[in-house]
Design a protein around this motif. Structure first.
Motif, mmCIF file in Angstrom:
data_model
loop_
_atom_site.group_PDB
_atom_site.id
_atom_site.type_symbol
_atom_site.label_atom_id
_atom_site.label_comp_id
_atom_site.label_asym_id
_atom_site.label_seq_id
_atom_site.Cartn_x
_atom_site.Cartn_y
_atom_site.Cartn_z
ATOM 1 N N PHE A 175 -15.865 -3.459 -48.426
ATOM 2 C CA PHE A 175 -16.304 -2.622 -47.275
ATOM 3 C C PHE A 175 -15.173 -3.243 -46.444
ATOM 4 C CE2 PHE A 175 -18.135 -3.170 -43.071
ATOM 5 C CZ PHE A 175 -19.210 -1.221 -43.040
ATOM 6 N N GLY A 176 -14.345 -4.190 -45.532
ATOM 7 C CA GLY A 176 -13.233 -4.553 -44.806
ATOM 8 C C GLY A 176 -12.505 -3.481 -45.162
ATOM 9 N N LEU A 177 -12.155 -3.085 -46.321
ATOM 10 C CA LEU A 177 -10.576 -2.497 -46.604
ATOM 11 C C LEU A 177 -11.165 -1.536 -46.416
ATOM 12 C CD1 LEU A 177 -9.750 -4.480 -50.050
ATOM 13 C CD2 LEU A 177 -8.105 -4.576 -48.160
ATOM 14 N N ALA A 178 -12.477 -0.471 -47.013
ATOM 15 C CA ALA A 178 -12.438 0.877 -47.176
ATOM 16 C C ALA A 178 -12.208 1.035 -45.980
ATOM 17 C CB ALA A 178 -14.056 0.676 -47.043
ATOM 18 N N VAL A 179 -13.048 -0.058 -44.602
ATOM 19 C CA VAL A 179 -13.683 0.412 -42.823
ATOM 20 C C VAL A 179 -12.254 0.403 -42.134
ATOM 21 C CG1 VAL A 179 -13.751 -0.433 -40.958
ATOM 22 C CG2 VAL A 179 -15.431 -0.623 -42.667
ATOM 23 N N ALA A 180 -10.917 -0.341 -42.877
ATOM 24 C CA ALA A 180 -9.241 -0.343 -42.757
ATOM 25 C C ALA A 180 -8.703 1.046 -43.079
ATOM 26 C CB ALA A 180 -8.511 -1.281 -43.433
ATOM 27 N N CYS A 181 -8.876 1.234 -44.146
ATOM 28 C CA CYS A 181 -8.846 2.856 -44.846
ATOM 29 C C CYS A 181 -8.328 4.060 -43.744
ATOM 30 C CB CYS A 181 -8.939 2.786 -46.706
ATOM 31 S SG CYS A 181 -8.233 1.962 -46.950
ATOM 32 N N ILE A 182 -10.542 4.084 -43.662
ATOM 33 C CA ILE A 182 -10.716 5.247 -42.990
ATOM 34 C C ILE A 182 -10.045 4.941 -41.456
ATOM 35 C CG2 ILE A 182 -13.022 6.145 -42.386
ATOM 36 C CD1 ILE A 182 -14.411 4.806 -44.674
ATOM 37 N N PHE A 183 -10.135 4.239 -41.323
ATOM 38 C CA PHE A 183 -9.831 3.842 -39.528
ATOM 39 C C PHE A 183 -7.877 3.999 -39.607
ATOM 40 C CE2 PHE A 183 -6.954 1.517 -36.495
ATOM 41 C CZ PHE A 183 -7.999 2.373 -35.045
ATOM 42 N N SER A 184 -7.445 4.017 -40.559
ATOM 43 C CA SER A 184 -6.401 4.819 -40.262
ATOM 44 C C SER A 184 -6.182 6.059 -40.633
ATOM 45 C CB SER A 184 -5.215 4.356 -41.972
ATOM 46 O OG SER A 184 -5.142 3.260 -41.473
ATOM 47 N N ILE A 185 -6.996 6.853 -41.496
ATOM 48 C CA ILE A 185 -7.076 7.903 -42.005
ATOM 49 C C ILE A 185 -7.076 8.451 -40.839
ATOM 50 C CG2 ILE A 185 -8.148 10.109 -43.045
ATOM 51 C CD1 ILE A 185 -8.044 8.054 -44.819
ATOM 52 N N LEU A 186 -8.986 7.652 -39.661
ATOM 53 C CA LEU A 186 -8.822 8.646 -38.625
ATOM 54 C C LEU A 186 -7.928 8.637 -37.407
ATOM 55 C CD1 LEU A 186 -12.380 7.486 -38.337
ATOM 56 C CD2 LEU A 186 -11.455 9.825 -38.737
ATOM 57 N N LYS A 187 -6.863 7.606 -37.661
ATOM 58 C CA LYS A 187 -5.999 7.077 -36.487
ATOM 59 C C LYS A 187 -5.370 8.341 -36.385
ATOM 60 C CE LYS A 187 -3.085 3.980 -34.028
ATOM 61 N NZ LYS A 187 -2.821 2.804 -34.198
ATOM 62 N N ILE A 188 -4.698 8.550 -37.669
ATOM 63 C CA ILE A 188 -3.406 10.152 -38.463
ATOM 64 C C ILE A 188 -4.178 11.491 -37.839
ATOM 65 C CG2 ILE A 188 -2.722 10.941 -40.378
ATOM 66 C CD1 ILE A 188 -2.413 8.401 -41.228
#
Length: 71
Positions: free
Chosen positions: A56-69
């Motif tokens: 879950f933590g890895l998924a949140v980090a990936c989604i946050f990175s995508i949204l930031k871009i």
């Protein structure tokens, strides 16, 4: 070039959906392995909770990175 591609809304949405399905698949796969090979019940429960939190933590980090871009 990849950042420009990912900044497009449709590509960002598809990437987020891909991340969600990939990590869900990883959680299910690791759950089967833990249930098959760990026989101590309290350790099995602890390991399953840890796996879910980790993915879950890895998924949140990936989604946050995508949204930031994308935003």
């Amino acid at each position: 070039e990849f950042i420009t591609w990912l900044a497009q809304p449709l590509n960002a949405i598809l990437a987020i959906l891909f991340i969600i399905s990939t990590f869900y698949h990883a959680v299910l796969g690791s759950q089967v392995v833990v249930e098959d090979y760990i026989h101590n019940e309290w350790f099995k429960t602890l390991k399953l909770m840890g796996n879910k939190l980790f993915f879950f933590g890895l998924a949140v980090a990936c989604i946050f990175s995508i949204l930031k871009i994308a935003l």
